[in-house]
Design a protein around this motif. Structure first.
Motif, PDB file in Angstrom:
ATOM      1  N   GLU A  73       0.980  -1.120   0.173  1.00 11.06           N
ATOM      2  CA  GLU A  73       0.040   0.081   0.091  1.00 11.06           C
ATOM      3  C   GLU A  73       0.720   1.411  -0.122  1.00 11.06           C
ATOM      4  O   GLU A  73       0.369   2.239  -0.601  1.00 11.06           O
ATOM      5  N   ARG A  77       0.460   4.196  -2.659  1.00 13.10           N
ATOM      6  CA  ARG A  77       0.469   5.539  -2.360  1.00 13.10           C
ATOM      7  C   ARG A  77       1.491   6.682  -3.070  1.00 13.10           C
ATOM      8  O   ARG A  77       1.553   7.650  -3.568  1.00 13.10           O
ATOM      9  N   ARG A  81       1.185   9.719  -5.735  1.00  9.21           N
ATOM     10  CA  ARG A  81       1.628  10.933  -5.424  1.00  9.21           C
ATOM     11  C   ARG A  81       2.680  11.442  -6.506  1.00  9.21           C
ATOM     12  O   ARG A  81       2.647  12.625  -6.840  1.00  9.21           O
ATOM     13  N   ALA A  87      -3.718  11.684  -3.422  1.00  8.86           N
ATOM     14  CA  ALA A  87      -3.692  11.070  -2.276  1.00  8.86           C
ATOM     15  C   ALA A  87      -5.183  10.286  -1.729  1.00  8.86           C
ATOM     16  O   ALA A  87      -5.838  10.913  -1.105  1.00  8.86           O
ATOM     17  N   LEU A  91      -8.550   3.299  -1.196  1.00  6.97           N
ATOM     18  CA  LEU A  91      -7.340   2.644  -1.902  1.00  6.97           C
ATOM     19  C   LEU A  91      -7.517   1.048  -1.601  1.00  6.97           C
ATOM     20  O   LEU A  91      -7.440   1.104  -0.263  1.00  6.97           O
ATOM     21  N   GLN A 248      -6.147  -1.458   3.274  1.00  5.22           N
ATOM     22  CA  GLN A 248      -5.989  -0.131   4.113  1.00  5.22           C
ATOM     23  C   GLN A 248      -5.974  -0.953   5.458  1.00  5.22           C
ATOM     24  O   GLN A 248      -5.499  -0.212   6.301  1.00  5.22           O
TER      25      GLN A 248
END
Length: 252
Positions: A73, A77, A81, A87, A91, A248
Motif C-alpha cells: 500500500e 500511495r 503522489r 492521495a 484505496l 487499508q
C-alpha cells in the motif's frame, strides 16, 4: 512512471527473459467527470504516457517499482503522489496480474513482471489536482474507451481496467462505495448519476428514490443546492461508516 522494467543493467534480451519475476505496483483511479458528448458524468481515469520502451508513447496506468522497504500500500500511495499528485481516501488492492508475456511486445524479450494492482475512487475536487498539476504526459481518459483511438494501451492495462470496471459494477450493488465519488453533501440526482455512470445505464428516478428510502445511512440536511432554474433540490449526507478496504486494514 512505468509499471514494468527491463531488468539489471547489462543484461541482454535472452538474459532478461531468464531472470526471476520482478514486482511492480500500478493503480486504476476512477473519478466522475462530465462526458464531452452527453454532458452527463461518466467514469474517467488518469493515464501516464510512457517515455521509453517497451510501448514508448503509449498510455499506461500510473505505477512503479516495489522497493524492499515499502509495504504494498505504501508503494501504491507513493507512486500515485509521484505520478498524479493524488492521495485518495479509498484505496484497495484489486488483483495480481502476472501473464508470461505482459512485460513486452511479442517480438521483444523481457524480464517477467508481476503487478500488484490497486484501485482508487476520488471525488471531483481531488480529480482537479491532476488537471492543475498535470503535464502533457498525464491526462484523463474515459474508462470504457481508453486506448481505442491510440493503438491500444501499454502492456495488458486495458485488460486490467476492464477487470476493475467489472469489480466496481458488482461492488456498487452491495457496498456503500458510491459516496467516495461525491462531496460531503449531495443531491439524490447526483447520487443516481454515480450509479448510472458505474452501471452504464440510466435508472428510473422515481424507483431510485423509493429504493433509497430503505437506506438508513442517508439523511437529509437543511441545505439546498442553489443556482438552478427550478426549485433547488435538498442536499443529503452519508452517515454510515467510511468503507475501508482490505488493503487499508493490512499492516503489511
Amino acid at each position: 512512471m512505468s509499471t514494468l522494467f527491463a531488468g539489471p543493467l547489462g543484461a541482454n534480451v535472452s538474459e532478461r527473459a531468464q531472470l526471476p519475476p520482478s514486482l511492480a505496483i500500478s493503480t486504476v483511479i476512477f473519478a466522475l467527470k462530465p462526458s464531452r458528448d452527453a454532458g452527463r458524468p461518466t467514469l474517467w481515469l488518469p493515464l501516464v504516457r510512457r517515455v521509453k520502451e517497451p510501448f514508448k508513447g503509449h498510455w499506461a496506468l500510473p505505477g512503479g517499482p516495489l522497493t524492499a522497504t515499502e509495504s504494498l500500500e505504501d508503494a501504491a500511495r507513493r507512486n500515485l503522489r509521484e505520478t498524479t499528485g493524488l492521495a485518495p481516501e479509498y484505496l484497495e488492492q484489486l488483483y495480481a496480474f502476472g501473464g508470461l508475456d505482459r512485460a513486452s511486445k511479442p517480438q521483444r524479450g523481457a524480464q517477467r513482471v508481476v503487478s500488484i494492482v490497486y484501485w482508487a475512487l476520488v471525488r471531483p475536487t481531488e480529480a482537479e489536482i491532476v488537471v492543475e498539476n498535470g503535464t502533457e504526459n498525464v491526462a484523463w481518459h474515459r474508462a470504457d474507451t481508453a486506448g481505442e483511438d491510440e493503438d491500444g494501451l501499454a502492456f495488458d492495462h486495458r485488460e486490467i481496467i476492464d477487470y476493475a470496471l467489472w469489480r466496481l459494477r458488482n461492488k456498487i450493488e452491495y457496498a456503500q462505495i458510491a459516496y467516495h465519488f461525491l462531496g460531503e453533501t449531495f443531491t439524490l440526482a447526483q447520487l443516481r448519476e454515480v450509479y448510472e455512470a458505474v452501471l452504464g445505464r440510466q435508472l428510473d428516478p422515481a424507483n431510485f428514490r423509493r429504493q433509497l428510502k430503505s437506506v438508513s445511512q442517508i439523511e437529509p440536511t437543511d441545505q439546498f443546492l442553489e443556482g438552478g432554474k427550478h426549485r433547488p433540490p435538498r442536499l443529503y449526507r452519508y452517515t454510515g461508516p467510511n468503507y475501508i478496504g482490505p488493503a487499508q486494514r493490512s499492516t503489511t
